[in-house]
Design a protein around this motif. Structure first.
Motif, mmCIF file in Angstrom:
data_model
loop_
_atom_site.group_PDB
_atom_site.id
_atom_site.type_symbol
_atom_site.label_atom_id
_atom_site.label_comp_id
_atom_site.label_asym_id
_atom_site.label_seq_id
_atom_site.Cartn_x
_atom_site.Cartn_y
_atom_site.Cartn_z
ATOM 1 N N ARG A 186 32.631 34.027 46.350
ATOM 2 C CA ARG A 186 33.942 33.657 45.827
ATOM 3 C C ARG A 186 34.744 34.817 45.245
ATOM 4 O O ARG A 186 35.961 34.863 45.394
ATOM 5 C CB ARG A 186 33.772 32.585 44.755
ATOM 6 C CG ARG A 186 35.077 32.102 44.197
ATOM 7 C CD ARG A 186 34.856 31.129 43.057
ATOM 8 N NE ARG A 186 36.136 30.625 42.638
ATOM 9 C CZ ARG A 186 36.527 29.381 42.776
ATOM 10 N NH1 ARG A 186 35.704 28.488 43.281
ATOM 11 N NH2 ARG A 186 37.710 29.014 42.382
ATOM 12 N N SER A 187 34.108 35.770 44.607
ATOM 13 C CA SER A 187 34.860 36.834 43.944
ATOM 14 C C SER A 187 35.183 38.010 44.863
ATOM 15 O O SER A 187 35.888 38.927 44.460
ATOM 16 C CB SER A 187 34.104 37.334 42.718
ATOM 17 O OG SER A 187 32.846 37.837 43.096
ATOM 18 N N ASP A 188 34.676 37.987 46.085
ATOM 19 C CA ASP A 188 34.915 39.080 47.015
ATOM 20 C C ASP A 188 35.939 38.691 48.086
ATOM 21 O O ASP A 188 36.003 37.542 48.485
ATOM 22 C CB ASP A 188 33.608 39.471 47.722
ATOM 23 C CG ASP A 188 32.556 39.962 46.755
ATOM 24 O OD1 ASP A 188 32.923 40.677 45.807
ATOM 25 O OD2 ASP A 188 31.381 39.632 46.945
ATOM 26 N N PRO A 189 36.711 39.665 48.575
ATOM 27 C CA PRO A 189 37.614 39.369 49.688
ATOM 28 C C PRO A 189 36.803 39.063 50.944
ATOM 29 O O PRO A 189 35.735 39.641 51.111
ATOM 30 C CB PRO A 189 38.413 40.656 49.874
ATOM 31 C CG PRO A 189 38.132 41.505 48.699
ATOM 32 C CD PRO A 189 36.856 41.020 48.086
ATOM 33 N N PRO A 190 37.270 38.215 51.808
ATOM 34 C CA PRO A 190 38.506 37.452 51.725
ATOM 35 C C PRO A 190 38.363 36.128 50.985
ATOM 36 O O PRO A 190 39.340 35.443 50.767
ATOM 37 C CB PRO A 190 38.863 37.211 53.195
ATOM 38 C CG PRO A 190 37.539 37.108 53.865
ATOM 39 C CD PRO A 190 36.640 38.072 53.136
ATOM 40 N N ALA A 191 37.130 35.761 50.598
ATOM 41 C CA ALA A 191 36.916 34.466 49.946
ATOM 42 C C ALA A 191 37.762 34.313 48.685
ATOM 43 O O ALA A 191 38.260 33.224 48.401
ATOM 44 C CB ALA A 191 35.446 34.263 49.616
ATOM 45 N N CYS A 192 37.956 35.393 47.935
ATOM 46 C CA CYS A 192 38.720 35.286 46.690
ATOM 47 C C CYS A 192 40.148 34.806 46.942
ATOM 48 O O CYS A 192 40.742 34.158 46.091
ATOM 49 C CB CYS A 192 38.711 36.607 45.933
ATOM 50 S SG CYS A 192 39.439 37.994 46.809
#
Length: 108
Positions: free
Chosen positions: A87-93
């Motif tokens: 969640r905290s990493d791109p692209p998920a963020c």
């Protein structure tokens, strides 16, 4: 990006490409995964790109992800615990709000 088989361009593999650079007459990028069966490519390799082989893409504008249809399909299948891992990493963020809405619509 779609990478065709050298002997049969109608078949090939779709692979993730990152770090895309746009030149005046060309585009290049870095492969983000190894192919499943297509030979001659490897993760981390710089490759030439062409717009006619782009199968999905995304960009971030105003903090929101635009496009990324493949990502949305994959993330829609994630459990909350799986999504929390990235969640905290791109692209998920950039898709966190979208993911929360998907869960609410599923009743989860």
């Amino acid at each position: 990006m779609f990478f065709p088989h050298p002997q049969n361009p109608a078949v090939g593999e779709h692979m993730w490409v990152n770090e895309v650079a746009f030149g005046p007459d060309d585009m290049t990028g870095t492969l983000c995964n190894d192919p499943g069966w297509l030979r001659g490519l490897r993760c981390g390799q710089r490759v030439a790109l062409s717009l006619d082989r782009v199968s999905d893409g995304f960009f971030v504008s105003g903090g929101a992800l635009r496009g990324g249809f493949t990502l949305k399909l994959l993330y829609r299948q994630y459990t909350p615990a799986q999504f929390a891992e990235c969640r905290s990493d791109p692209p998920a963020c950039y898709l966190a709000d979208w993911y929360e809405q998907q869960l609410a619509e599923r009743g989860g």
